[in-house]
Design a protein around this motif. Sequence first.
Motif, PDB file in Angstrom:
ATOM      1  N   LEU A 205      11.657  97.921 -61.264  1.00  0.00           N
ATOM      2  CA  LEU A 205      10.344  97.117 -61.710  1.00  0.00           C
ATOM      3  C   LEU A 205      10.928  95.931 -62.707  1.00  0.00           C
ATOM      4  N   VAL A 206      11.763  96.706 -63.716  1.00  0.00           N
ATOM      5  CA  VAL A 206      12.409  95.869 -64.693  1.00  0.00           C
ATOM      6  C   VAL A 206      13.430  94.954 -64.398  1.00  0.00           C
ATOM      7  N   VAL A 207      14.244  95.112 -63.194  1.00  0.00           N
ATOM      8  CA  VAL A 207      15.118  94.112 -62.895  1.00  0.00           C
ATOM      9  C   VAL A 207      14.473  92.959 -61.996  1.00  0.00           C
ATOM     10  N   SER A 208      13.084  93.443 -61.577  1.00  0.00           N
ATOM     11  CA  SER A 208      12.337  92.416 -60.887  1.00  0.00           C
ATOM     12  C   SER A 208      11.283  91.444 -61.599  1.00  0.00           C
ATOM     13  N   GLY A 209      11.707  91.675 -63.256  1.00  0.00           N
ATOM     14  CA  GLY A 209      11.170  90.879 -64.177  1.00  0.00           C
ATOM     15  C   GLY A 209       9.788  91.452 -64.615  1.00  0.00           C
ATOM     16  N   HIS A 210       9.431  92.776 -64.567  1.00  0.00           N
ATOM     17  CA  HIS A 210       8.229  93.335 -65.004  1.00  0.00           C
ATOM     18  C   HIS A 210       8.614  93.969 -66.264  1.00  0.00           C
ATOM     19  N   GLU A 211       7.495  94.298 -67.131  1.00  0.00           N
ATOM     20  CA  GLU A 211       7.558  95.171 -68.242  1.00  0.00           C
ATOM     21  C   GLU A 211       7.071  96.668 -67.806  1.00  0.00           C
ATOM     22  N   VAL A 212       7.511  97.686 -68.231  1.00  0.00           N
ATOM     23  CA  VAL A 212       6.652  98.881 -67.897  1.00  0.00           C
ATOM     24  C   VAL A 212       6.931  99.789 -69.317  1.00  0.00           C
ATOM     25  N   TRP A 213       5.849 100.103 -69.442  1.00  0.00           N
ATOM     26  CA  TRP A 213       5.081 101.095 -70.637  1.00  0.00           C
ATOM     27  C   TRP A 213       5.089 102.541 -70.277  1.00  0.00           C
ATOM     28  N   ILE A 214       5.707 103.587 -70.695  1.00  0.00           N
ATOM     29  CA  ILE A 214       5.553 105.012 -70.278  1.00  0.00           C
ATOM     30  C   ILE A 214       5.274 105.644 -71.532  1.00  0.00           C
ATOM     31  N   GLU A 215       4.392 106.382 -71.156  1.00  0.00           N
ATOM     32  CA  GLU A 215       3.764 107.441 -72.160  1.00  0.00           C
ATOM     33  C   GLU A 215       4.734 108.448 -72.838  1.00  0.00           C
ATOM     34  N   THR A 216       5.126 108.786 -73.798  1.00  0.00           N
ATOM     35  CA  THR A 216       6.100 109.530 -74.411  1.00  0.00           C
ATOM     36  C   THR A 216       5.929 110.999 -73.469  1.00  0.00           C
ATOM     37  N   GLY A 217       6.849 111.518 -73.217  1.00  0.00           N
ATOM     38  CA  GLY A 217       6.853 112.741 -72.410  1.00  0.00           C
ATOM     39  C   GLY A 217       6.223 112.845 -70.974  1.00  0.00           C
ATOM     40  N   ALA A 218       5.994 111.834 -70.535  1.00  0.00           N
ATOM     41  CA  ALA A 218       5.627 111.675 -69.247  1.00  0.00           C
ATOM     42  C   ALA A 218       6.462 112.234 -68.019  1.00  0.00           C
ATOM     43  N   GLY A 219       7.624 111.957 -68.265  1.00  0.00           N
ATOM     44  CA  GLY A 219       8.588 112.728 -67.252  1.00  0.00           C
ATOM     45  C   GLY A 219       9.237 114.134 -67.491  1.00  0.00           C
ATOM     46  N   GLU A 220       8.623 114.462 -68.497  1.00  0.00           N
ATOM     47  CA  GLU A 220       9.199 116.136 -68.808  1.00  0.00           C
ATOM     48  C   GLU A 220       9.100 117.043 -67.668  1.00  0.00           C
ATOM     49  N   GLY A 221       7.974 117.012 -66.870  1.00  0.00           N
ATOM     50  CA  GLY A 221       7.784 117.960 -65.770  1.00  0.00           C
ATOM     51  C   GLY A 221       9.120 117.575 -64.688  1.00  0.00           C
ATOM     52  N   ILE A 222       9.557 116.416 -64.504  1.00  0.00           N
ATOM     53  CA  ILE A 222      10.608 116.228 -63.469  1.00  0.00           C
ATOM     54  C   ILE A 222      11.924 116.336 -64.076  1.00  0.00           C
ATOM     55  N   GLY A 223      12.108 116.389 -65.443  1.00  0.00           N
ATOM     56  CA  GLY A 223      13.412 116.527 -66.123  1.00  0.00           C
ATOM     57  C   GLY A 223      13.839 115.304 -66.511  1.00  0.00           C
ATOM     58  N   ALA A 224      12.838 114.399 -66.760  1.00  0.00           N
ATOM     59  CA  ALA A 224      13.180 112.968 -67.182  1.00  0.00           C
ATOM     60  C   ALA A 224      13.013 112.910 -68.696  1.00  0.00           C
ATOM     61  N   THR A 225      13.774 112.554 -69.475  1.00  0.00           N
ATOM     62  CA  THR A 225      13.464 112.253 -70.870  1.00  0.00           C
ATOM     63  C   THR A 225      12.959 110.865 -71.376  1.00  0.00           C
ATOM     64  N   ASP A 226      12.492 110.733 -72.480  1.00  0.00           N
ATOM     65  CA  ASP A 226      12.250 109.449 -72.970  1.00  0.00           C
ATOM     66  C   ASP A 226      13.405 108.453 -72.929  1.00  0.00           C
ATOM     67  N   MET A 227      14.573 108.890 -73.190  1.00  0.00           N
ATOM     68  CA  MET A 227      15.712 108.407 -73.315  1.00  0.00           C
ATOM     69  C   MET A 227      16.298 107.905 -71.797  1.00  0.00           C
ATOM     70  N   ASP A 228      15.971 108.677 -70.826  1.00  0.00           N
ATOM     71  CA  ASP A 228      16.402 108.356 -69.554  1.00  0.00           C
ATOM     72  C   ASP A 228      15.543 107.150 -69.127  1.00  0.00           C
ATOM     73  N   TYR A 229      14.216 107.072 -69.457  1.00  0.00           N
ATOM     74  CA  TYR A 229      13.280 105.894 -69.237  1.00  0.00           C
ATOM     75  C   TYR A 229      13.696 104.785 -69.992  1.00  0.00           C
ATOM     76  N   GLN A 230      14.170 104.959 -71.396  1.00  0.00           N
ATOM     77  CA  GLN A 230      14.526 103.899 -72.012  1.00  0.00           C
ATOM     78  C   GLN A 230      15.710 103.076 -71.413  1.00  0.00           C
ATOM     79  N   THR A 231      16.795 104.079 -71.022  1.00  0.00           N
ATOM     80  CA  THR A 231      17.918 103.532 -70.606  1.00  0.00           C
ATOM     81  C   THR A 231      17.802 102.735 -69.282  1.00  0.00           C
ATOM     82  N   CYS A 232      16.273 103.044 -68.485  1.00  0.00           N
ATOM     83  CA  CYS A 232      16.227 102.116 -67.439  1.00  0.00           C
ATOM     84  C   CYS A 232      15.463 100.929 -67.820  1.00  0.00           C
ATOM     85  N   GLY A 233      15.179 100.568 -69.091  1.00  0.00           N
ATOM     86  CA  GLY A 233      14.391  99.600 -69.577  1.00  0.00           C
ATOM     87  C   GLY A 233      12.984  99.704 -70.007  1.00  0.00           C
TER      88      GLY A 233
END
Length: 371
Positions: free
Chosen positions: A26-54
């Motif tokens: 989504l970010v590469v396509s020019g969009h902005e993505v907002w993720i609530e903190t901790g949203a990916g914990e259940g799949i082992g994805a950290t906030d840093m993982d999301y930030q690294t992806c934009g």
Amino acid sequence: MRVGCPKEIKNHEYRVGLTPESVRELVVSGHEVWIETGAGEGIGATDMDYQTCGAVIQPDAKTVFDNCEMIVKVKEPQAVERAMLREGQILYTYLHLAPDPEQTRELVESGVTAIAYETVTGPNGQLPLLKPMSQVAGRMSIQAGATALEKAHGGRGVLLGGVPGVLPGRVMVIGGGVVGFNAAQMAVGLGADVTILDRDPEVLEKLGIHFESRAKTRFSNRANIEQMLCEAELVIGAVLIPGAAAPKLVTREMLKCMKPGAVLVDVAIDQGGCFETSKPTTHADPTYVVDDVVHYCVANMPGAVARTSTYALNNVTLPHALRIAELGWKEAMRRNEHLAAGLNVHAGRVTYEAVADELGYDHLPVSQAIS
């Protein structure tokens, strides 16, 4: 477009609407993505993982809901989430509205544009955004049923595969679609005695060719259902009418002939369930007993295998999310009739006919909503 993904709050729901990899697309396509903190914990994805992806990490769901044009989720919005939806906002998630009048009413009142994964179509009438979760739920239904059959969990004390010198457990699968096929595959793999019931002769023929002698098929009518219920240790309810409430194929009266400790697993519970005695349960308290028959009716079964489920779901939901973000929902639906089939509610009107019929709303055709 600014796309938001809050943390899921349904009981024991560990999936998340967007993976870090989906955020990157989504970010590469020019969009902005907002993720609530901790949203990916259940799949082992950290906030840093999301930030690294934009992604931009936000402190709470309210911030995400209040500031994003499209909300991407997994499960239907809970009451506190529905209160944060607003007119003109896009909600893209599973909804299952037909058996849920309260959710439908509040979505209508909010003015939101709600697109349901489960009614987006594909070639030949397929439901590609529902299929991966149906595959997961079908396979999990046998795992869940096998556990519920254990005596310590209130079941009959039967091992589905049996052992040398002892007959295997009998599994009855009602419905030969994606859920039923995957349930049968798992049950056959365990060595159970499996019978699949369906009303479509072509489906029965395909199942017969695939399973050969490893599973039996029968036409689904009241007489055959009643007979099989009396024999089965495990019954899987795998019936779906797209967007509509599931038909009640097993009545309470029919339970009287079932063996004490037999198990019913109702995979159709998201659509109201196909057993008369079904009521939604959670992973925290998955079973209850009616007339000595154990009922397993967890409404978000794939949430228990969150990582597998989330990645399988994102594989099919992301392409439409990208189109909506790029073109806007109206233009995306004008160009893609399959996505248009996913529109369930728009600007205070119900746009999916089966839901309108089931719950007594005037139906607004999608063609009018996007014109």
